[in-house]
Scaffold this motif. Structure first.
Motif, PDB file in Angstrom:
ATOM      1  N   PRO A   1       0.822  -1.215   0.000  1.00  0.00           N
ATOM      2  CA  PRO A   1       0.000   0.000   0.000  1.00  0.00           C
ATOM      3  C   PRO A   1       0.853   1.261   0.000  1.00  0.00           C
ATOM      4  N   ALA A   2       0.351   2.302  -0.653  1.00  0.00           N
ATOM      5  CA  ALA A   2       1.030   3.604  -0.702  1.00  0.00           C
ATOM      6  C   ALA A   2      -0.016   4.700  -0.530  1.00  0.00           C
ATOM      7  N   ASN A   3       0.385   5.936  -0.752  1.00  0.00           N
ATOM      8  CA  ASN A   3      -0.535   7.058  -0.614  1.00  0.00           C
ATOM      9  C   ASN A   3      -1.525   7.072  -1.780  1.00  0.00           C
ATOM     10  N   ALA A   4      -2.783   6.745  -1.501  1.00  0.00           N
ATOM     11  CA  ALA A   4      -3.857   6.774  -2.503  1.00  0.00           C
ATOM     12  C   ALA A   4      -3.618   5.789  -3.638  1.00  0.00           C
ATOM     13  N   SER A   5      -2.796   4.775  -3.402  1.00  0.00           N
ATOM     14  CA  SER A   5      -2.518   3.775  -4.423  1.00  0.00           C
ATOM     15  C   SER A   5      -1.949   2.528  -3.754  1.00  0.00           C
ATOM     16  N   PHE A   6      -1.817   1.461  -4.523  1.00  0.00           N
ATOM     17  CA  PHE A   6      -1.139   0.272  -4.030  1.00  0.00           C
ATOM     18  C   PHE A   6      -0.691  -0.577  -5.209  1.00  0.00           C
ATOM     19  N   GLN A   7       0.224  -1.486  -4.934  1.00  0.00           N
ATOM     20  CA  GLN A   7       0.716  -2.397  -5.961  1.00  0.00           C
ATOM     21  C   GLN A   7       0.594  -3.833  -5.469  1.00  0.00           C
ATOM     22  N   VAL A   8       0.224  -4.707  -6.371  1.00  0.00           N
ATOM     23  CA  VAL A   8       0.064  -6.121  -6.058  1.00  0.00           C
ATOM     24  C   VAL A   8       1.061  -6.920  -6.895  1.00  0.00           C
ATOM     25  N   LYS A   9       1.792  -7.812  -6.218  1.00  0.00           N
ATOM     26  CA  LYS A   9       2.663  -8.748  -6.927  1.00  0.00           C
ATOM     27  C   LYS A   9       2.012 -10.123  -6.885  1.00  0.00           C
ATOM     28  N   PHE A  10       2.023 -10.814  -8.015  1.00  0.00           N
ATOM     29  CA  PHE A  10       1.378 -12.119  -8.090  1.00  0.00           C
ATOM     30  C   PHE A  10       2.180 -13.043  -9.002  1.00  0.00           C
ATOM     31  N   ASP A  11       1.911 -14.326  -8.887  1.00  0.00           N
ATOM     32  CA  ASP A  11       2.571 -15.338  -9.704  1.00  0.00           C
ATOM     33  C   ASP A  11       1.688 -15.625 -10.916  1.00  0.00           C
ATOM     34  N   PRO A  12       2.108 -15.232 -12.129  1.00  0.00           N
ATOM     35  CA  PRO A  12       1.250 -15.425 -13.309  1.00  0.00           C
ATOM     36  C   PRO A  12       1.068 -16.888 -13.692  1.00  0.00           C
ATOM     37  N   ASP A  13       1.902 -17.772 -13.122  1.00  0.00           N
ATOM     38  CA  ASP A  13       1.698 -19.211 -13.367  1.00  0.00           C
ATOM     39  C   ASP A  13       0.558 -19.765 -12.524  1.00  0.00           C
ATOM     40  N   VAL A  14       0.165 -19.015 -11.494  1.00  0.00           N
ATOM     41  CA  VAL A  14      -0.930 -19.437 -10.625  1.00  0.00           C
ATOM     42  C   VAL A  14      -2.228 -18.723 -10.984  1.00  0.00           C
ATOM     43  N   ILE A  15      -2.123 -17.407 -11.249  1.00  0.00           N
ATOM     44  CA  ILE A  15      -3.291 -16.621 -11.638  1.00  0.00           C
ATOM     45  C   ILE A  15      -2.903 -15.713 -12.807  1.00  0.00           C
ATOM     46  N   ALA A  16      -3.668 -15.772 -13.861  1.00  0.00           N
ATOM     47  CA  ALA A  16      -3.370 -14.982 -15.061  1.00  0.00           C
ATOM     48  C   ALA A  16      -3.554 -13.491 -14.774  1.00  0.00           C
ATOM     49  N   PRO A  17      -2.754 -12.629 -15.409  1.00  0.00           N
ATOM     50  CA  PRO A  17      -2.870 -11.177 -15.179  1.00  0.00           C
ATOM     51  C   PRO A  17      -4.288 -10.647 -15.378  1.00  0.00           C
ATOM     52  N   GLY A  18      -4.991 -11.139 -16.399  1.00  0.00           N
ATOM     53  CA  GLY A  18      -6.364 -10.682 -16.631  1.00  0.00           C
ATOM     54  C   GLY A  18      -7.303 -11.082 -15.513  1.00  0.00           C
ATOM     55  N   ASP A  19      -7.120 -12.275 -15.001  1.00  0.00           N
ATOM     56  CA  ASP A  19      -7.958 -12.738 -13.888  1.00  0.00           C
ATOM     57  C   ASP A  19      -7.653 -11.944 -12.621  1.00  0.00           C
ATOM     58  N   MET A  20      -6.377 -11.631 -12.416  1.00  0.00           N
ATOM     59  CA  MET A  20      -5.995 -10.833 -11.255  1.00  0.00           C
ATOM     60  C   MET A  20      -6.633  -9.448 -11.329  1.00  0.00           C
ATOM     61  N   LEU A  21      -6.627  -8.873 -12.521  1.00  0.00           N
ATOM     62  CA  LEU A  21      -7.239  -7.559 -12.717  1.00  0.00           C
ATOM     63  C   LEU A  21      -8.736  -7.611 -12.427  1.00  0.00           C
ATOM     64  N   ASP A  22      -9.415  -8.649 -12.893  1.00  0.00           N
ATOM     65  CA  ASP A  22     -10.848  -8.782 -12.646  1.00  0.00           C
ATOM     66  C   ASP A  22     -11.149  -8.866 -11.147  1.00  0.00           C
ATOM     67  N   LYS A  23     -10.326  -9.600 -10.405  1.00  0.00           N
ATOM     68  CA  LYS A  23     -10.551  -9.740  -8.965  1.00  0.00           C
ATOM     69  C   LYS A  23     -10.346  -8.406  -8.253  1.00  0.00           C
ATOM     70  N   LEU A  24      -9.361  -7.629  -8.698  1.00  0.00           N
ATOM     71  CA  LEU A  24      -9.126  -6.321  -8.082  1.00  0.00           C
ATOM     72  C   LEU A  24     -10.298  -5.375  -8.349  1.00  0.00           C
ATOM     73  N   LYS A  25     -10.823  -5.395  -9.555  1.00  0.00           N
ATOM     74  CA  LYS A  25     -11.960  -4.530  -9.872  1.00  0.00           C
ATOM     75  C   LYS A  25     -13.203  -4.934  -9.067  1.00  0.00           C
ATOM     76  N   ALA A  26     -13.352  -6.224  -8.829  1.00  0.00           N
ATOM     77  CA  ALA A  26     -14.474  -6.680  -7.998  1.00  0.00           C
ATOM     78  C   ALA A  26     -14.299  -6.191  -6.566  1.00  0.00           C
ATOM     79  N   LEU A  27     -13.068  -6.195  -6.076  1.00  0.00           N
ATOM     80  CA  LEU A  27     -12.798  -5.695  -4.734  1.00  0.00           C
ATOM     81  C   LEU A  27     -13.057  -4.191  -4.639  1.00  0.00           C
ATOM     82  N   GLU A  28     -12.831  -3.482  -5.734  1.00  0.00           N
ATOM     83  CA  GLU A  28     -13.132  -2.044  -5.737  1.00  0.00           C
ATOM     84  C   GLU A  28     -14.631  -1.823  -5.557  1.00  0.00           C
ATOM     85  N   ASP A  29     -15.443  -2.627  -6.216  1.00  0.00           N
ATOM     86  CA  ASP A  29     -16.897  -2.513  -6.061  1.00  0.00           C
ATOM     87  C   ASP A  29     -17.302  -2.757  -4.609  1.00  0.00           C
TER      88      ASP A  29
END
Length: 291
Positions: free
Chosen positions: A49-77
């Motif tokens: 986490p940072a000021n008004a932002s954050f970064q997520v590191k993930f293993d693309p062999d476990v979860i695809a970048p597109g799927d990770m993005l979808d999960k983050l957008k769902a968490l925003e909702d």
């Protein structure tokens, strides 16, 4: 607020909640990172986490970048619709303002400062419309502060003043950074206060120093045995002015293991705060009376 998502290679996603630094943006970012941590998504290896932002590191062999993005957008909702409350802690941080150590340091670097003939506090008071350094110091410690992120240097908290935007203190950084800053200096740059966790270079204005250790990689300090970093995002801080005698007393207590920071558990309600900032701040600081 318009959230922006961007990929960093195939292992990172950067989430910018808002370009503007605001408590609402910090709160939403913190809510999303907390929800992400609780979701325990397979493949996520780090959340920063940072000021008004954050970064997520993930293993693309476990979860695809597109799927990770979808999960983050769902968490925003989820974060958007969630109640804007959190249980956190308020911490009293003793500060020896106008101490001899930061004074000696700032005088060594006047050629890098906007006001070579004064001190950092004199300059901060002047540009914020205060008649004296003492009046500025009172404004600095009279309201609580929200820890919006911890980092840049290990254990260093960034603190955002819990007052109306027009009342916020603002002080630019040095024209050129210093090559030295005492450990545990209370500084200020832009709209953020901070506490330097280690000795080193820095560009924030220097106002004082705290005897309270906030970072201990050896974990010898009594209240840092569970984790080497004291602060965490979402903490609330109340600065408490002290004199040299109290500074020496607390420093000795930290060193002999008898010091315990004053801490109280509180509930922070963002909507209630926005409706009555002075009232909420008074209740937050009163929580420390029994600590």
């Amino acid at each position: 607020m318009k959230t922006r998502y961007s990929h960093g290679g195939d292992e990172h996603i950067f989430v910018e909640v808002d370009e503007e630094m605001s408590l609402d943006a910090f709160f939403k970012s913190l809510s999303m990172t907390n929800a992400l941590r609780e979701a325990d998504i397979d493949g996520v290896t780090e959340i920063c986490p940072a000021n008004a932002s954050f970064q997520v590191k993930f293993d693309p062999d476990v979860i695809a970048p597109g799927d990770m993005l979808d999960k983050l957008k769902a968490l925003e909702d989820v974060a958007e619709s969630a109640e804007k409350k959190m249980t956190t802690r308020i911490v009293e941080v003793p500060v020896f303002y106008q101490d001899p150590w930061t004074h000696e340091t700032l005088m060594r670097f006047r050629e890098r400062h906007q006001d070579p003939d004064g001190t950092d506090l004199d300059y901060a008071a002047k540009i914020n419309g205060y008649d004296s350094a003492e009046a500025f110091i009172e404004a600095h410690h009279s309201s609580p502060w929200f820890v919006s992120m911890v980092g840049f240097v290990a254990g260093l908290p960034f603190l955002y003043q819990l007052v109306e935007r027009e009342k916020q203190l603002q002080v630019p950084k040095y024209l050129r950074p210093r090559t030295d800053t005492p450990k545990q200096t209370v500084g200020y740059g832009g709209c953020f206060s901070c506490i330097y966790s280690v000795r080193g270079a820095g560009g924030y204005q220097m106002f004082g120093i705290t005897p309270m250790t906030i970072f201990d990689p050896e974990q010898t300090v009594s209240y840092l045995k569970d984790f080497m970093v004291f602060f965490r995002p979402g903490d609330i801080v109340k600065f408490a002015p002290i004199d040299r005698a109290e500074y020496d007393r607390i420093l000795a207590a930290v060193e002999d293991g008898s010091y315990r920071p004053r801490i109280a558990e509180v509930t922070f309600d963002l909507d209630a705060f926005n409706a009555d900032m002075a009232g909420v701040n008074a209740k937050l600081m009163e929580a420390l009376d029994g600590a």
